[in-house]
Scaffold this motif. Structure first.
Motif, short mmCIF file in Angstrom:
data_model
loop_
_atom_site.label_atom_id
_atom_site.label_comp_id
_atom_site.label_asym_id
_atom_site.label_seq_id
_atom_site.Cartn_x
_atom_site.Cartn_y
_atom_site.Cartn_z
N ALA A 78 -48.90 6.07 -4.41
CA ALA A 78 -48.49 7.08 -3.45
C ALA A 78 -49.70 7.83 -2.90
O ALA A 78 -49.76 8.14 -1.70
N ASP A 79 -50.67 8.11 -3.76
CA ASP A 79 -51.86 8.84 -3.34
C ASP A 79 -52.65 8.09 -2.27
O ASP A 79 -53.30 8.72 -1.42
N VAL A 80 -52.62 6.77 -2.32
CA VAL A 80 -53.37 5.98 -1.34
C VAL A 80 -52.44 5.41 -0.25
O VAL A 80 -52.85 4.56 0.54
N HIS A 81 -51.19 5.90 -0.23
CA HIS A 81 -50.21 5.51 0.79
C HIS A 81 -49.95 4.00 0.79
O HIS A 81 -49.83 3.37 1.84
N MET A 82 -49.84 3.43 -0.42
CA MET A 82 -49.57 2.00 -0.54
C MET A 82 -48.34 1.71 -1.39
O MET A 82 -48.14 0.58 -1.83
N GLY A 83 -47.50 2.72 -1.61
CA GLY A 83 -46.30 2.50 -2.41
C GLY A 83 -45.38 1.43 -1.84
O GLY A 83 -44.70 0.72 -2.59
N TRP A 84 -45.38 1.30 -0.52
CA TRP A 84 -44.52 0.31 0.14
C TRP A 84 -44.87 -1.12 -0.25
O TRP A 84 -44.04 -2.03 -0.12
#
Length: 274
Positions: free
Chosen positions: A125-131
């Motif tokens: 989530a911190d690196v905006h890659m949860g998807w």
């Protein structure tokens, strides 16, 4: 956050002194850029901090302790690294890659627990890659892969982040995304950078290396003067303010005479015109 210190570090490779008498400290929460021409010793110095090359002289301290006095597991709990070239099998998912960062916190036969899963999820989530958690790592773009490797480093929950050319081989947008992320994290960070403008725009301080030694350390706008840049890198430089971001920036150009081939063709065409 953890302090990093190089105290009189000298490093030999194949009986040749590659790095000589480097003393440098990175304060807790500081983003320090390490710059210098190719072959100046940047990567070699970084390798001494993550226990790949043992100094022949001096020592490297993480949180006040000699990194070579720590076990490999304890060292991994204190510092996380992102190198230029990371090769992973195509079978690993993004989630599995990030979970590798939990290894220093587990026993050899321990399985991932609830805390590990929460940490991995938060790092993504911190690196905006949860998807992309279930995606194959190999299918991602270069910038996305670099974000995932940063997430793996965050999952280690170390107090220090060491990176070797984190923007290498990335397109322009991906470079800014990674650097913006590093800046946002607020971790103690030492990163080797190839682009002087990135160092000026993003780093609290820069350390300049040349021929295996430390040339200057300080605020980017104070250290990367036109005189020093010309002496160390052999190019002309101008420091000013970026018209979009308002941050300092540096523009560089060749120190030699510009190419004349295209211009000569133009003049030839002009001369032949009626």
């Amino acid at each position: 956050m953890t302090r990093l210190d190089f105290a009189g570090v000298g490093i030999d490779i194949a009986a040749a002194r590659i790095v000589s008498d480097v003393s440098l400290h990175v304060a807790p929460g500081e983003m320090m850029g390490l710059v210098g021409p190719n072959g100046s010793g940047k990567s070699t110095l970084l390798r001494s901090a993550y226990r790949v090359l043992r100094p022949a002289a001096g020592a490297v301290f993480i949180g006040g302790e000699n990194v070579w006095d720590l076990s490999a597991r304890e060292a991994a709990r204190r510092r996380a690294i992102v190198t230029q070239h990371t090769v992973l099998g195509a079978e690993f998912s993004v989630e599995e890659v990030v979970a590798m960062g939990r290894t220093p916190h587990k026993g050899m036969l321990d399985r991932d627990g609830a805390e590990d899963r929460r940490t991995v999820e938060q790092a993504l989530a911190d690196v905006h890659m949860g998807w992309a958690a279930r995606r194959s790592f190999a299918t991602l773009s270069g910038g996305e892969q670099q974000r995932v490797l940063l997430a793996r480093a965050l999952a280690q929950e170390a107090g220090l982040l060491i990176l070797d050319e984190p923007t290498n081989h990335l397109d322009v947008r991906a470079q800014f995304e990674v650097l913006d992320l590093l800046r946002h994290l607020g971790m103690t960070t030492l990163t080797a950078l190839h682009d002087l403008d990135h160092a000026v725009s993003y780093c609290d301080r820069v350390a300049v290396m040349a021929e295996g030694g430390l040339v200057a350390v300080g605020a980017p706008e104070d250290v990367l003067t036109p005189e020093l840049v010309h002496r160390v890198f052999g190019v002309r430089a101008v420091l000013d303010t970026h018209p979009i971001t308002g941050r300092p920036r540096i523009a560089v150009a060749s120190a030699g005479r510009p190419p004349t081939r295209a211009r000569t063709r133009d003049h030839a065409a002009d001369a032949s015109a009626p």
